[in-house]
Design a protein around this motif. Structure first.
Motif, short mmCIF file in Angstrom:
data_model
loop_
_atom_site.label_atom_id
_atom_site.label_comp_id
_atom_site.label_asym_id
_atom_site.label_seq_id
_atom_site.Cartn_x
_atom_site.Cartn_y
_atom_site.Cartn_z
N ILE A 1 15.86 -11.34 24.14
CA ILE A 1 15.97 -10.01 24.74
C ILE A 1 15.31 -9.01 23.81
O ILE A 1 15.66 -8.92 22.63
N ASN A 2 14.34 -8.27 24.32
CA ASN A 2 13.62 -7.26 23.54
C ASN A 2 14.04 -5.87 23.99
O ASN A 2 13.84 -5.50 25.16
N LEU A 3 14.62 -5.11 23.06
CA LEU A 3 15.13 -3.77 23.35
C LEU A 3 14.37 -2.72 22.56
O LEU A 3 13.81 -3.00 21.50
N GLU A 4 14.39 -1.49 23.05
CA GLU A 4 13.92 -0.34 22.29
C GLU A 4 14.96 0.77 22.42
O GLU A 4 15.70 0.84 23.41
N PHE A 5 15.02 1.61 21.39
CA PHE A 5 16.05 2.65 21.36
C PHE A 5 15.54 3.87 20.62
O PHE A 5 14.56 3.80 19.87
N ASP A 6 16.23 5.00 20.83
CA ASP A 6 15.84 6.26 20.19
C ASP A 6 16.67 6.59 18.97
O ASP A 6 16.24 7.34 18.10
N ASP A 7 17.88 6.04 18.89
CA ASP A 7 18.78 6.36 17.79
C ASP A 7 19.64 5.14 17.46
O ASP A 7 20.54 4.78 18.22
N VAL A 8 19.36 4.53 16.31
CA VAL A 8 20.07 3.32 15.93
C VAL A 8 21.57 3.57 15.80
O VAL A 8 22.39 2.66 16.00
N ARG A 9 21.95 4.79 15.48
CA ARG A 9 23.37 5.11 15.28
C ARG A 9 24.18 5.02 16.56
O ARG A 9 25.41 4.97 16.53
N ARG A 10 23.50 4.97 17.71
CA ARG A 10 24.19 4.90 18.99
C ARG A 10 24.17 3.49 19.60
O ARG A 10 24.70 3.30 20.70
N LEU A 11 23.59 2.54 18.91
CA LEU A 11 23.45 1.20 19.49
C LEU A 11 24.79 0.56 19.83
O LEU A 11 24.87 -0.25 20.76
N SER A 12 25.82 0.90 19.09
CA SER A 12 27.13 0.29 19.36
C SER A 12 27.69 0.71 20.71
O SER A 12 28.67 0.12 21.20
N GLU A 13 27.07 1.72 21.36
CA GLU A 13 27.49 2.12 22.70
C GLU A 13 27.01 1.14 23.76
O GLU A 13 27.49 1.16 24.90
N ASP A 14 26.05 0.29 23.39
CA ASP A 14 25.58 -0.78 24.29
C ASP A 14 26.56 -1.94 24.12
O ASP A 14 26.68 -2.52 23.04
N ALA A 15 27.27 -2.30 25.19
CA ALA A 15 28.39 -3.25 25.09
C ALA A 15 28.06 -4.55 24.34
O ALA A 15 28.84 -4.97 23.48
N PRO A 16 26.92 -5.20 24.59
CA PRO A 16 26.65 -6.45 23.86
C PRO A 16 26.44 -6.25 22.36
O PRO A 16 26.48 -7.21 21.59
N LEU A 17 26.22 -5.00 21.93
CA LEU A 17 25.99 -4.70 20.51
C LEU A 17 27.18 -3.97 19.88
O LEU A 17 27.10 -3.53 18.74
N SER A 18 28.28 -3.89 20.61
CA SER A 18 29.41 -3.08 20.16
C SER A 18 30.19 -3.70 19.01
O SER A 18 31.09 -3.04 18.46
N TRP A 19 29.86 -4.93 18.61
CA TRP A 19 30.54 -5.51 17.45
C TRP A 19 30.04 -4.90 16.15
O TRP A 19 30.60 -5.13 15.09
N SER A 20 28.96 -4.13 16.20
CA SER A 20 28.38 -3.52 15.00
C SER A 20 28.59 -2.01 14.99
O SER A 20 28.65 -1.37 16.05
N ARG A 21 28.67 -1.47 13.79
CA ARG A 21 28.64 -0.03 13.58
C ARG A 21 27.43 0.27 12.72
O ARG A 21 27.22 -0.37 11.68
N TYR A 22 26.63 1.26 13.14
CA TYR A 22 25.37 1.57 12.48
C TYR A 22 25.41 2.97 11.88
O TYR A 22 25.87 3.91 12.52
N GLU A 23 24.90 3.08 10.66
CA GLU A 23 24.81 4.38 10.00
C GLU A 23 23.40 4.53 9.41
O GLU A 23 22.85 3.59 8.84
N LEU A 24 22.83 5.73 9.53
CA LEU A 24 21.57 6.07 8.89
C LEU A 24 21.67 7.51 8.44
O LEU A 24 21.72 8.42 9.26
#
Length: 236
Positions: free
Chosen positions: A89-112
């Motif tokens: 699965i190839n994704l693109e995003f505008d803000d890595v800090r919000r990726l955890s809002e995507d349910a399949p990626l919600s096991w992670s917390r991102y900080e920048l």
């Protein structure tokens, strides 16, 4: 780039049951590539896919990952290994800090964060979605590997990446890449993965363009001076 001998395999031939390959820019935008078996997507991420399926419904996978914070660029043709179906699965995003809002990626917390001319990136991967008593026999023995990789935009100053077998600090791979690995058994048990990197706030691309512009300007100035000197000698 990290050279691979086929999808889901790194330079040294290691194969992964689940891997996240994250590329981020200084502004927080970027791309994420996930290579995983259907069994891993179901067991680790709790996605509603059949872990023992003999084929992959790519439209279904696309729909599961599409969200308001991550856009699915592509879901290429799947492949099989050890009797299991794998998908990318190839994704693109505008803000890595919000990726955890995507349910399949919600096991992670991102900080920048920006800290005095440096950028600090942190990712904490929490527990898997596995529920007791729901693990199906998909051919795992627990020694399989899960990987999280980072492609970073600027000079890396500090990081906490360590070799899975020796626990020694790992080097930065060509392409400004770092990797964190974990045995599947530990991921199923929910042992966290803590990722931390400190880097320059000026991207390598920006620095390269600045140096190129400086060299180009110096070359043009030298040429102008040479022409001026030639004309002056001709007049004399």
């Amino acid at each position: 780039m990290w050279i691979r001998f086929g999808v889901g395999r790194d330079l040294f031939g290691r194969q992964y049951e689940y891997e996240e390959d994250l590329t981020i820019g200084i502004d927080g935008s970027g791309t994420l590539t996930i290579n995983a078996s259907l069994a891993a997507l179901n067991t680790l991420r709790g996605l509603d896919v059949d872990p023992l399926a003999s084929s992959v419904d790519r439209d279904r996978i696309r729909a599961l990952y599409q969200s308001n914070v991550a856009r699915v660029r592509s879901v290429p043709r799947p492949w099989s290994r050890d009797g299991r179906q794998f998908v990318q699965i190839n994704l693109e995003f505008d803000d890595v800090r919000r990726l955890s809002e995507d349910a399949p990626l919600s096991w992670s917390r991102y900080e920048l964060t920006d800290q005095n001319g440096q950028h600090l990136f942190r990712q904490t991967v929490g527990a898997a979605a596995l529920k007791p008593g729901t693990l199906k026999n998909v051919g795992w023995d627990g020694s399989e590997t899960v990987a999280f990789r980072l492609h970073l935009p600027s000079r890396i100053l500090e990081h906490n990446a360590r070799d899975l077998e020796t626990n020694e600090p790992t080097g930065i791979r060509r392409g400004n890449i770092l990797g964190w690995e974990q045995h599947l058994a530990d991921r199923l048990d929910g042992k966290p993965v803590a990722i931390e990197v400190r880097m320059d706030s000026q991207s390598i691309l920006y620095r390269t363009l600045f140096l190129f512009a400086g060299a180009f300007s110096a070359a043009v100035l030298t040429l102008v001076l040479l022409i001026w000197w030639t004309i002056r000698r001709g007049r004399e």
